[in-house]
Design an enzyme around this catalytic site. Structure first.
Site, PDB file in Angstrom:
ATOM      1  CG  HIS A 208      -2.067   0.946   1.198  1.00 39.07           C
ATOM      2  ND1 HIS A 208      -2.475   1.645   0.102  1.00 39.07           N
ATOM      3  CD2 HIS A 208      -2.867   1.361   2.219  1.00 39.07           C
ATOM      4  CE1 HIS A 208      -3.476   2.455   0.421  1.00 39.07           C
ATOM      5  NE2 HIS A 208      -3.733   2.306   1.707  1.00 39.07           N
TER       6      HIS A 208
ATOM      7  CG  ASP B 199       2.954   4.525  -5.032  1.00 39.29           C
ATOM      8  OD1 ASP B 199       2.356   3.432  -4.913  1.00 39.29           O
ATOM      9  OD2 ASP B 199       2.718   5.527  -4.328  1.00 39.29           O
TER      10      ASP B 199
ATOM     11  CG  HIS C 221      -4.505   1.090  -8.772  1.00 39.42           C
ATOM     12  ND1 HIS C 221      -5.817   0.889  -8.444  1.00 39.42           N
ATOM     13  CD2 HIS C 221      -4.007   1.926  -7.835  1.00 39.42           C
ATOM     14  CE1 HIS C 221      -6.105   1.595  -7.369  1.00 39.42           C
ATOM     15  NE2 HIS C 221      -5.033   2.236  -6.978  1.00 39.42           N
TER      16      HIS C 221
HETATM   17  C1  MLT Z   1      -4.376   4.761  -2.923  1.00 35.66           C
HETATM   18  O1  MLT Z   1      -4.274   5.925  -3.348  1.00 35.66           O
HETATM   19  O2  MLT Z   1      -4.886   4.469  -1.831  1.00 35.66           O
HETATM   20  C2  MLT Z   1      -3.768   3.674  -3.729  1.00 35.66           C
HETATM   21  O3  MLT Z   1      -3.836   3.979  -5.091  1.00 35.66           O
HETATM   22  C3  MLT Z   1      -4.339   2.306  -3.440  1.00 35.66           C
HETATM   23  C4  MLT Z   1      -5.821   2.158  -3.697  1.00 35.66           C
HETATM   24  O4  MLT Z   1      -6.478   3.057  -4.227  1.00 35.66           O
HETATM   25  O5  MLT Z   1      -6.319   1.074  -3.336  1.00 35.66           O
END
Ligand code: MLT
Length: 389
Positions: free
Chosen positions: A227, A323, A268
């Site tokens: 995460h 990221d 993702h």
């Molecule tokens: C986020 O911004 O929390 C990440 O992209 C992970 C997600 O959306 O599950």
């Protein structure tokens, strides 16, 4: 308007033990994540928001509308008036073990802040966290990095300008650092209701734990390498590539895949196109640090890795995520220790989670709030029996 008994989703045994992936379990009033268009905050695409003042976007998440000039001035003044951590929190940080990860310091610091500051009111505590978390994070940076004592907040400064002031990053240009941190802060605020840290924070709050404990729990979730901690691994990955030559980068990517290594920053769980938060950061990088070697490597990866990953059947999303380039921007403006990157993610995400906790505790179901989370698990291999059998 959908009827209450509309069927949204049919769950089969195949959905068990899949991490609730894609299963509707609640409503979210702060943001939505479209697989192709990416995240929008209260209906506004994030690309239209990231250049606004951060406090305007925080106001949007809290109150579900962009503030008028007068509302923004009042909201900024309210947050400025809330700035200031008890000295006991800084003293507590100073005795935390350096072996701990900066995220463990953030989680501990949030609990100390809660023990010394919480009111129990979800809105009050949320605003206090938004106002005081920058000071907590800046103190963590300075104590762990040996940059000297924490710097007191300047009550005349707004959220991110004060954060830059309190960080006091040696040899950094405050203007460039501020521009990157403002964009980073807005882009990481919220990402639907079901990302792991947000879901965790709301679940803990559903037991009526206060904002600080719920946000500390959410930061424990964000600390996971799958995460939030992915952003520090991403910069380390970009560093390991060591070139921006397209042919050499392609060779590096193919060799990494052949060795079973991960290509960090791509893919993702929900998105099926380039994350707009990445798109925006590439554009910020072309403006702020176009000639930075690591940024050039990240740009080449954006081009080359997508092509290579697209050719792999099991890859459902070969595109860059939030990221992919965030660490190269932070590194380019003076924040070179990637161990702190998830703390910056957490500083921002706490705000969106706090807003969603308010929604679930105070607004959902006509103000009754969402009941305590209690999903059902199917017992496995435990037929009814007695110890006397
Ligand atoms: C986020 O911004 O929390 C990440 O992209 C992970 C997600 O959306 O599950």
């Amino acid at each position: 308007m959908a009827a209450e008994d509309d069927v949204l989703f049919t769950i089969t045994r195949a959905h068990l033990d899949t991490g609730l992936r894609g299963i509707p379990v609640g409503t979210c009033g702060t943001s939505a994540v479209d697989p192709i268009k990416g995240v929008s905050y209260v209906g506004y695409p994030v690309a239209e928001l990231y250049e606004l003042e951060p406090e305007a976007v925080v106001h949007l998440l809290f109150y579900k509308h962009l503030p008028s000039d007068d509302e923004l001035a009042a909201f900024k003044a309210d947050l400025r008036a809330r700035v200031g951590m008890p000295a006991a929190v800084v003293e507590a940080l100073k005795v935390l073990p350096k072996e701990g990860h900066p995220m463990e310091w953030l989680i501990s610091g949030l609990m100390y802040l809660g023990m010394t500051s919480k009111t129990g009111d979800y809105v009050e505590d949320a605003k206090n966290v938004v106002a005081r978390a920058p000071e907590l994070v800046a103190a963590i940076f300075r104590i762990r990095s040996g940059w000297g004592d924490p710097i007191a907040p300047d009550p005349s400064k707004n959220l991110i300008d004060n954060f830059v002031h309190m960080l006091g990053v040696p040899d950094a240009d405050p203007e460039r650092l501020g521009e990157v941190l403002r964009a980073f802060y807005v882009l990481h605020l919220d990402h639907g209701g079901g990302n792991l840290s947000t879901f965790t924070g709301k679940a803990v709050a559903s037991g009526l734990a206060d904002q600080y404990a719920s946000l500390a729990a959410s930061m424990c979730a964000l600390y996971g390498p799958l995460h939030g901690r992915a952003n520090q691994d991403c910069l380390n990955f970009v560093r390991s590539v060591g070139t921006d030559d397209e042919a050499e980068v392609e060779r590096f990517v193919r060799n990494a895949l052949a060795n079973g290594d991960k290509i960090y920053g791509f893919g993702h769980a929900v998105l099926r196109a380039e994350d707009p938060r990445a798109t925006i950061q590439y554009a910020v990088g072309e403006r702020i640090c176009p000639d930075d070697p690591l940024f050039r490597t990240a740009v080449t990866l954006r081009k080359v890795a997508v092509g290579v990953l697209s050719g792999i059947d099991k890859v459902s999303n070969p595109y860059p995520n939030v990221d992919a380039v965030s660490g190269t921007l932070l590194n380019a403006v003076g924040l070179t220790d990637s161990n702190f990157y998830t703390v910056l993610f957490g500083l921002s995400r706490m705000t969106g989670i706090a807003a969603q906790i308010i929604d679930e505790r105070e607004r959902a179901r006509g103000g009754k709030g969402v009941p305590i989370y209690r999903p059902k698990y199917i017992a496995q291999g435990q037929p009814p029996r007695s110890i006397r059998d």
